[in-house]
Design a protein around this motif. Structure first.
Motif, short mmCIF file in Angstrom:
data_model
loop_
_atom_site.label_atom_id
_atom_site.label_comp_id
_atom_site.label_asym_id
_atom_site.label_seq_id
_atom_site.Cartn_x
_atom_site.Cartn_y
_atom_site.Cartn_z
N VAL A 235 22.08 -19.30 18.06
CA VAL A 235 21.28 -20.48 18.42
C VAL A 235 21.83 -21.12 19.69
O VAL A 235 21.07 -21.55 20.57
CB VAL A 235 21.26 -21.49 17.26
CG1 VAL A 235 20.58 -22.80 17.69
CG2 VAL A 235 20.51 -20.90 16.06
N ILE A 236 23.16 -21.19 19.81
CA ILE A 236 23.76 -21.72 21.04
C ILE A 236 23.34 -20.87 22.24
O ILE A 236 22.99 -21.40 23.31
CB ILE A 236 25.29 -21.77 20.92
CG1 ILE A 236 25.71 -22.81 19.86
CG2 ILE A 236 25.94 -22.10 22.26
CD1 ILE A 236 27.18 -22.78 19.52
N ILE A 247 17.31 -29.70 21.80
CA ILE A 247 17.16 -30.34 20.50
C ILE A 247 17.45 -29.36 19.37
O ILE A 247 17.84 -29.76 18.26
CB ILE A 247 15.73 -30.93 20.34
CG1 ILE A 247 15.62 -31.77 19.05
CG2 ILE A 247 14.69 -29.82 20.32
CD1 ILE A 247 16.49 -32.98 19.03
N ALA A 248 17.31 -28.05 19.63
CA ALA A 248 17.55 -27.04 18.60
C ALA A 248 19.01 -27.02 18.15
O ALA A 248 19.32 -26.50 17.08
CB ALA A 248 17.15 -25.65 19.11
N LEU A 249 19.90 -27.62 18.95
CA LEU A 249 21.31 -27.66 18.57
C LEU A 249 21.57 -28.55 17.36
O LEU A 249 22.68 -28.57 16.83
CB LEU A 249 22.17 -28.13 19.75
CG LEU A 249 22.25 -27.16 20.94
CD1 LEU A 249 23.11 -27.75 22.04
CD2 LEU A 249 22.79 -25.79 20.51
N ASN A 286 18.79 -21.36 6.86
CA ASN A 286 17.39 -21.15 7.23
C ASN A 286 16.57 -22.42 7.18
O ASN A 286 15.63 -22.57 7.98
CB ASN A 286 16.79 -20.06 6.34
CG ASN A 286 17.21 -18.68 6.76
OD1 ASN A 286 16.73 -18.14 7.76
ND2 ASN A 286 18.14 -18.09 6.02
N THR A 287 16.90 -23.33 6.30
CA THR A 287 16.22 -24.63 6.31
C THR A 287 16.57 -25.38 7.60
O THR A 287 15.68 -25.98 8.24
CB THR A 287 16.63 -25.48 5.10
OG1 THR A 287 16.25 -24.79 3.89
CG2 THR A 287 15.94 -26.83 5.12
N SER A 288 17.83 -25.35 7.98
CA SER A 288 18.26 -26.00 9.22
C SER A 288 17.60 -25.36 10.43
O SER A 288 17.20 -26.04 11.38
CB SER A 288 19.78 -25.92 9.36
OG SER A 288 20.42 -26.51 8.25
N TYR A 289 17.45 -24.05 10.38
CA TYR A 289 16.80 -23.32 11.47
C TYR A 289 15.33 -23.71 11.56
O TYR A 289 14.79 -23.93 12.66
CB TYR A 289 16.94 -21.82 11.22
CG TYR A 289 16.68 -20.94 12.41
CD1 TYR A 289 17.03 -21.32 13.70
CD2 TYR A 289 16.12 -19.67 12.25
CE1 TYR A 289 16.82 -20.49 14.79
CE2 TYR A 289 15.91 -18.83 13.33
CZ TYR A 289 16.26 -19.25 14.60
OH TYR A 289 16.05 -18.42 15.67
N PHE A 290 14.69 -23.81 10.41
CA PHE A 290 13.28 -24.22 10.38
C PHE A 290 13.12 -25.63 10.95
O PHE A 290 12.18 -25.90 11.71
CB PHE A 290 12.76 -24.18 8.94
CG PHE A 290 11.32 -24.60 8.81
CD1 PHE A 290 10.30 -23.72 9.14
CD2 PHE A 290 10.99 -25.87 8.36
CE1 PHE A 290 8.96 -24.10 9.03
CE2 PHE A 290 9.67 -26.27 8.25
CZ PHE A 290 8.65 -25.38 8.59
N ILE A 291 14.03 -26.52 10.60
CA ILE A 291 13.99 -27.89 11.14
C ILE A 291 14.18 -27.88 12.65
O ILE A 291 13.47 -28.57 13.39
CB ILE A 291 15.06 -28.76 10.46
CG1 ILE A 291 14.71 -28.99 8.98
CG2 ILE A 291 15.21 -30.11 11.18
CD1 ILE A 291 15.80 -29.67 8.18
N LEU A 293 13.52 -25.43 14.75
CA LEU A 293 12.31 -24.87 15.37
C LEU A 293 11.15 -25.86 15.32
O LEU A 293 10.38 -25.99 16.28
CB LEU A 293 11.92 -23.58 14.66
CG LEU A 293 12.87 -22.39 14.82
CD1 LEU A 293 12.53 -21.29 13.83
CD2 LEU A 293 12.81 -21.85 16.25
N THR A 294 11.05 -26.59 14.21
CA THR A 294 9.98 -27.58 14.08
C THR A 294 10.14 -28.72 15.09
O THR A 294 9.17 -29.13 15.74
CB THR A 294 9.96 -28.16 12.66
OG1 THR A 294 9.78 -27.11 11.71
CG2 THR A 294 8.83 -29.18 12.49
N LEU A 295 11.36 -29.22 15.24
CA LEU A 295 11.61 -30.27 16.22
C LEU A 295 11.36 -29.77 17.64
O LEU A 295 10.82 -30.50 18.48
CB LEU A 295 13.04 -30.79 16.08
CG LEU A 295 13.34 -31.60 14.82
CD1 LEU A 295 14.82 -31.98 14.76
CD2 LEU A 295 12.48 -32.86 14.77
#
Length: 301
Positions: A235-236, A247-249, A286-291, A293-295
């Motif tokens: 992700v970084i 914001i994905a950070l 994966n929940t954090s990843y979804f959040i 991506l959503t943001l």
């Protein structure tokens, strides 16, 4: 009947495919890629049914010497498996007809991986590649099929002219997708890594030579931790390469919870006590990843 069927296909384990669908959909929305809703619905249903079928095949094979383990008679179980495979195959062939040979070939590869994961003279789950293939199937192949059926020319272009077939790979979209898929791939593989690390003695007894058989439990735990760390590195890297916005950070905020579960697994590898850490971390990551991506989608649409 329904409860028996849900037990047969182990519906509680289908969280892997659910997150693969959700995260990929949000990634597509962030990229403003076109979404063919009818084809997407057909694909998700076909992939989900096939996922159910592969679990049912696994349970059917495992119960060969102990039929009482199955919620149905073996003949009924086999009939249900055939029905699920038939439905998913027909839907897959329809998708291939509508979208092209790439979907047919990748779909066939996924089909083969699913069937031979637990079936055949040398099931994939009994060799050191089981951990790798499980992650790639759910983390890369399923998401790629999702993005490809909606926007094929963005990734691979096939051109046939004057008896010559040429293939053009769109490098940057493919590289971006590769980075995107790493989180799902690593977290899915880690479920298998944790399972096989806990089951090492049991697997040796039944001649099941997984990756952990060759590298040992200590190294298995190291792989378990490293794959989670690589999720954060991915992700970084995506932010650094401007694949995702800064914001994905926010994804990094989940690290303390994940590290806490890693410490629990490091202390002891007992199926009934610490395997759950792999499930917890899968959900957290994966929940954090979804959040994230959503943001990214909401703030940069």
């Amino acid at each position: 009947m329904i409860k028996k069927f849900l037990k047969f296909v182990e519906i509680q384990t289908k969280i892997t495919s659910t997150f693969a669908f959700a995260n990929t959909l949000m990634y597509m929305l962030f990229l403003k890629q076109p979404i063919n809703i009818p084809l997407m619905i057909i694909f998700c249903i076909a992939a989900f049914i096939f996922d159910l079928a592969t679990t049912a095949i696994n349970n059917y094979i495992d119960s060969k010497d102990y039929p009482e383990m199955l919620p149905f008679r073996r003949d009924v179980s086999l009939f249900l498996i055939i029905c699920m495979l038939a439905v998913s195959t027909v839907m897959g062939l329809y998708l291939a007809f509508k979208t092209g040979i790439v979907v047919l070939l990748l779909g066939a590869l996924c089909f083969g991986l699913g069937i031979f994961y637990t079936f055949g003279p040398m099931p994939i789950s009994r060799i050191p590649l089981g951990e790798v293939f499980s992650g790639i199937a759910y983390g890369m192949f399923i998401p790629f099929l999702m993005v490809y059926i909606n926007n094929p020319d963005e990734y691979i272009i096939l051109d046939y002219k004057n008896g010559v077939l040429s293939v053009h790979f769109m490098l940057w979209p493919l590289i971006s997708f590769l980075f995107f898929s790493l989180v799902n791939t690593f977290t899915t593989s880690n479920i298998m890594v944790a399972n096989n690390t806990c089951d090492l003695e049991k697997d040796v007894a039944v001649n099941r030579h997984t990756l952990i058989f060759y590298i040992g439990q200590k190294n298995g735990v190291r792989v378990f931790a490293t794959l989670y760390y690589l999720c954060y590195a991915a992700v970084i890297a995506m932010v650094a390469l401007k694949i995702l916005p800064i914001i994905a950070l926010i994804f990094l905020l989940s690290f303390p919870l994940v590290e806490s579960n890693i410490r629990v697994f490091r202390k002891e590898q007992i199926k009934s006590k610490t395997f759950i850490t792999a499930i917890k971390n899968f959900i957290i990551v994966n929940t954090s990843y979804f959040i994230a991506l959503t943001l990214s989608f909401l703030m940069y649409r």
